[in-house]
Design an enzyme around this catalytic site. Structure first.
Site, PDB file in Angstrom:
ATOM      1  N   ASP A 167      24.750   1.169  17.323  1.00 61.57           N
ATOM      2  CA  ASP A 167      23.378   1.761  17.398  1.00 61.57           C
ATOM      3  C   ASP A 167      22.663   0.550  17.287  1.00 61.57           C
ATOM      4  O   ASP A 167      22.859  -0.295  16.860  1.00 61.57           O
ATOM      5  CB  ASP A 167      23.331   2.836  16.563  1.00 61.57           C
ATOM      6  CG  ASP A 167      22.022   3.414  16.285  1.00 61.57           C
ATOM      7  OD1 ASP A 167      21.554   3.742  17.461  1.00 61.57           O
ATOM      8  OD2 ASP A 167      21.540   3.431  15.064  1.00 61.57           O
ATOM      9  N   ASP A 169      23.573   9.420  15.195  1.00 59.38           N
ATOM     10  CA  ASP A 169      24.903   8.731  15.417  1.00 59.38           C
ATOM     11  C   ASP A 169      26.010   9.650  14.754  1.00 59.38           C
ATOM     12  O   ASP A 169      27.182   9.194  14.627  1.00 59.38           O
ATOM     13  CB  ASP A 169      24.545   7.457  14.713  1.00 59.38           C
ATOM     14  CG  ASP A 169      23.544   6.491  15.232  1.00 59.38           C
ATOM     15  OD1 ASP A 169      23.536   6.610  16.538  1.00 59.38           O
ATOM     16  OD2 ASP A 169      22.971   6.053  14.577  1.00 59.38           O
ATOM     17  N   CYS A 208      23.770  -9.958 -15.358  1.00 57.57           N
ATOM     18  CA  CYS A 208      24.162 -10.602 -16.484  1.00 57.57           C
ATOM     19  C   CYS A 208      23.774 -10.190 -17.809  1.00 57.57           C
ATOM     20  O   CYS A 208      23.457  -9.098 -17.949  1.00 57.57           O
ATOM     21  CB  CYS A 208      23.579 -12.094 -16.240  1.00 57.57           C
ATOM     22  SG  CYS A 208      21.832 -11.936 -16.384  1.00 57.57           S
ATOM     23  N   CYS A 240      20.147  -9.408 -18.512  1.00 57.43           N
ATOM     24  CA  CYS A 240      19.576  -8.248 -17.582  1.00 57.43           C
ATOM     25  C   CYS A 240      20.066  -7.019 -18.494  1.00 57.43           C
ATOM     26  O   CYS A 240      19.139  -6.026 -18.762  1.00 57.43           O
ATOM     27  CB  CYS A 240      20.482  -8.000 -16.404  1.00 57.43           C
ATOM     28  SG  CYS A 240      20.325  -9.328 -15.185  1.00 57.43           S
ATOM     29  N   ASP A 259      23.531   4.368  12.062  1.00 59.66           N
ATOM     30  CA  ASP A 259      22.970   4.784  10.832  1.00 59.66           C
ATOM     31  C   ASP A 259      22.109   6.146  10.853  1.00 59.66           C
ATOM     32  O   ASP A 259      21.836   6.757   9.868  1.00 59.66           O
ATOM     33  CB  ASP A 259      21.739   3.879  10.377  1.00 59.66           C
ATOM     34  CG  ASP A 259      20.594   3.687  11.150  1.00 59.66           C
ATOM     35  OD1 ASP A 259      20.637   3.960  12.366  1.00 59.66           O
ATOM     36  OD2 ASP A 259      19.440   3.993  10.598  1.00 59.66           O
TER      37      ASP A 259
END
Lengths: 52, 693
Positions: free
Chosen positions: B412, B596, B9, B12, B592
């Site tokens: 996984d 894998d 926003c 921020c 991840d």
């Protein structure tokens, strides 16, 4: 019909002005952060004096 | 350059910029909310770490980005270039249309000729400038004797402009300048949408990669220095702090610690490492500082060998032809044959080259793939925008189509279905006193099990016992004195207990028998919902993990997964996925770890969470930005919808062509009809794509 001779160049010229303005904005990076600019206008940091 | 994932926003923006500007040495700071980044211009001595700390204190999550990896300027230039051509095409199209309206509404004689000449003066330079991307692509296809979508486009534009110019010079009735430039405009719009989807996905993916700034702490004669990993050579000594990722393959020369191999192998239990043990790049050092002698750096590390496996698997997947390419393959020759046949037919019938060329141009213009060029990009833009808002990033252009085809989902376990963060399981079975001693000991350690125990016990309101002489023994545990007795919290072998097959730590008070505190890995939020939704969609679900059988099957039961494969090595995972593919399954792989990675690349389509290793993320087609897994099920639904829309769009475009082509061949197509057909079909296709929202 004579008016066409004036109107066509005028409309072309106005269109070209718009096109040139768009190019200028693109070059200056004004489309880099559309979302941020939409929010920036709402904050009051530089309401009293512009950024130095 | 800093990444600010949490900003959203105006407040921020001001907060971040003010905090950065207040830091001494910072000359300028500007937040880009669209990219969620901040660009900082500062003196050399201001480090990125200092700035992230400043922001974290101000309450904003911030990460350093590696500007070298980002290098988005190239993409930007292409996008800007397309946008510029699009703007010129729009300008020219509007002006030429305006003049054409006069002609359509019945201008005659010299007025019509004048309108045509002015149109030509605008359209010809515009077409030369705007159509460049098409000409270049068509030429490069023709040079290798192939046809692509750009060949009929280029031919249509050139033929339309050429015949129109000839007609204008001979004061003919029909000129197609407006059609030629409108064609450019619509097709450029499709190109630009396509480019933007790709560029934004690519830049976000680069951002993920840039988050891991590869640096190492080298110990040399001059002392410690921070160097880039690429500068390390075999024989260098590297210091790895607790919590840091090991940058190279090597042998431990000094220090004792435990290392987390979950990303490499999928094991959930940390392994002990001391002098003489081998460690490999990608593992995380947990408890004590280690000094590692480099045995392999850069391209030779185990991490890179896995990356090579990925490259091989990816090369296989590139054979996938997207729907757009399939359409183009049918379309390009069809259109050419049709227009040539029309031209020959008319020439035989009238013996007039001028009429037959005019007809051929009309056929090419009417059939030209405005709608086809927009059909796919418009849908993918809408769909990927929708998924991005749900926290899923699409990295590959054809990923959506492939996801829609997936019928088997392979998960996984560690780090994917679970957060990879342990949680103490059976705290109620321990006495209050043991718990407070455990907390006192656990507080002193940065080991993940100890940290998990500390936060769980604090949440229960347990107060730490008063301990004296608390010392951490890297690789073993924490030791202290409590009321004259020695108390220990740590590994099974250290306190004299038998190691079970689950993740656990042991508490020993004095000479009493050690108490077991076992841990379960907490489920990733949204995992249950995602699995339930995928099951409801009739997908076959498989869990595959490098972890032990006991841990995996217990976990599978809680989620209701029937097909389970445990203790799988990285190569086995990839082989299993390949086997499934050979049996005709279209596999969606969700994983991840480095173990894998090869499987992710071998699968038909793959997804990895943002917490995954760099290599795994770059091997997968989509990246989950949040912690939540539930967008996966949405993604499948959206992808199926998107594919349906793409097919609908193709059908719509074909219907328009089928309706309009007979007019063109019969010589009845006027520039007005061409303009109407082109615009309506492009509009319907775009609107149909927007329905996806």
């Amino acid at each position: 019909m004579d008016v066409l001779g004036l109107l066509i160049p005028v409309s072309l010229f106005l269109g070209l002005v718009g096109l040139a303005a768009f190019f200028w904005m693109l070059k200056r990076g004004q489309f880099e952060d559309p979302e941020g600019d939409a929010h920036r206008i709402l904050r009051d940091d530089y309401d009293d004096a512009p950024k130095g | 350059m800093l990444s600010l994932p949490g900003i959203h926003c105006a407040g921020c923006i001001s907060g971040v910029e003010r905090a950065l500007m207040a830091t001494p040495g910072v000359r300028d700071a500007r937040v880009n909310l669209t990219m969620k980044r901040a660009a900082v211009d500062a003196d050399v001595e201001v480090t990125a770490e200092a700035l992230t700390q400043v922001l974290e204190r101000a309450g904003y999550e911030a990460h350093e980005l590696d500007p070298g990896i980002l290098a988005t300027t190239e993409n930007d230039r292409r996008g800007r270039d397309l946008l510029m051509r699009l703007a010129v095409a729009f300008f020219a199209m509007m002006n030429v249309m305006l003049l054409s309206v006069a002609v359509w509404s019945g201008a005659e004689g010299s007025t019509r000729d004048m309108m045509h000449w002015i149109s030509a003066a605008i359209a010809i330079p515009a077409v030369i400038f705007c159509g460049r991307p098409f000409y270049v692509s068509a030429w490069s296809a023709l040079r290798v004797r192939r046809l692509n979508m750009d060949v009929p486009i280029t031919l249509a534009i050139l033929l339309a402009v050429g015949t129109s110019l000839y007609e204008t010079a001979n004061s003919g009735h029909h000129a197609y300048f407006d059609a030629a430039i409108a064609l450019c405009f619509f097709l450029l719009a499709g190109r630009y949408l396509d480019h933007r989807t790709r560029a934004s996905a690519r830049s976000a993916a680069q951002e993920l990669a840039a988050l891991e700034v590869p640096r190492a702490l080298r110990i040399s004669a001059k002392g410690e220095e921070t160097v880039s990993v690429s500068e390390l050579t075999v024989g260098d000594l590297v210091q790895v702090k607790p919590g840091g990722r090991i940058p190279v393959d090597g042998l431990v020369t000094e220090g004792q610690s435990e290392i987390d191999r979950a990303l490499m192998t999928g094991e959930s239990l940390p392994a002990y490492a001391g002098p003489g043990d081998a460690v490999s790049a990608g593992e995380v050092n947990l408890t004590g500082p280690l000094t590692v002698e480099v045995t392999a750096a850069g391209e030779d590390t185990a991490l890179h060998r896995i990356a090579d496996l990925v490259a091989v698997a990816e090369a296989g997947r590139n054979n996938y032809t997207s729907l757009a390419d399939q359409a183009a393959k049918l379309y390009a020759p069809g259109v050419h044959i049709l227009s040539v046949l029309a031209a020959i037919g008319w020439w035989l019938y009238t013996q007039d080259l001028r009429i037959s060329l005019n007809i051929a141009a009309a056929v090419l213009i009417i059939t030209c793939p405005c709608a086809l060029g927009l059909a796919v990009p418009a849908v993918t833009t809408a769909a990927s925008g929708k998924l991005f808002r749900r926290g899923l990033l699409i990295k590959d252009g054809t990923a959506m189509e492939r996801l829609a085809e997936a019928d088997t989902v392979v998960f996984d376990k560690t780090g994917t279905l679970t957060l990879g963060a342990p949680e103490p399981a059976d705290l109620d079975t321990h006495s209050k006193q043991s718990l407070s001693i455990a907390l006192g000991l656990a507080q002193a350690s940065a080991h993940p099990l100890a940290e998990a125990l500390t936060s769980a016990l604090r949440k229960r309101g347990v107060r730490p016992a008063r301990l004296e002489a608390v010392t951490e023994r890297p690789g073993y545990g924490v030791e202290a004195t409590w009321k004259g007795q020695t108390v220990r919290l740590g590994r099974a072998s250290w306190v004299g207990a038998e190691a079970p097959d689950v993740t656990a730590t042991f508490l020993q008070i004095g000479d009493a028998a050690p108490e077991t505190i076992s841990f379960t890995d907490s489920l990733r939020p949204g995992a249950e919902e995602a699995i339930a939704a995928l099951k409801a969609q009739g997908k076959r679900l498989i869990l595959i993990s490098g972890d032990t059988k006991g841990a995996v099957s217990r976990f599978a039961d809680t989620l209701g997964l029937d097909e389970v494969i445990a203790e799988a090595l990285p190569a086995e995972k990839a082989a299993y996925v390949t086997d499934l593919t050979a049996q005709g399954a279209k596999v969606l792989m969700v994983g991840d770890g480095l173990n894998d990675t090869a499987a992710l690349a071998a699968a038909h389509v793959s997804i990895s969470p943002a917490s995954a290793l760099d290599a795994a993320r770059s091997a997968s087609d989509m990246v989950l930005l949040g912690r939540d897994l539930s967008p996966i099920a949405d993604a499948v639904t959206t992808a199926t919808q998107a594919k349906k829309r793409i097919h609908e769009n193709f059908t719509l475009a074909t219907i328009y062509n089928v309706l309009a082509v007979p007019f063109a061949i019969a010589g009845l197509a006027t520039p007005l009809i061409a303009a109407l057909a082109m615009s309506t079909s492009s509009l319907t296709v775009s609107l149909n794509a927007l329905r996806l929202k």
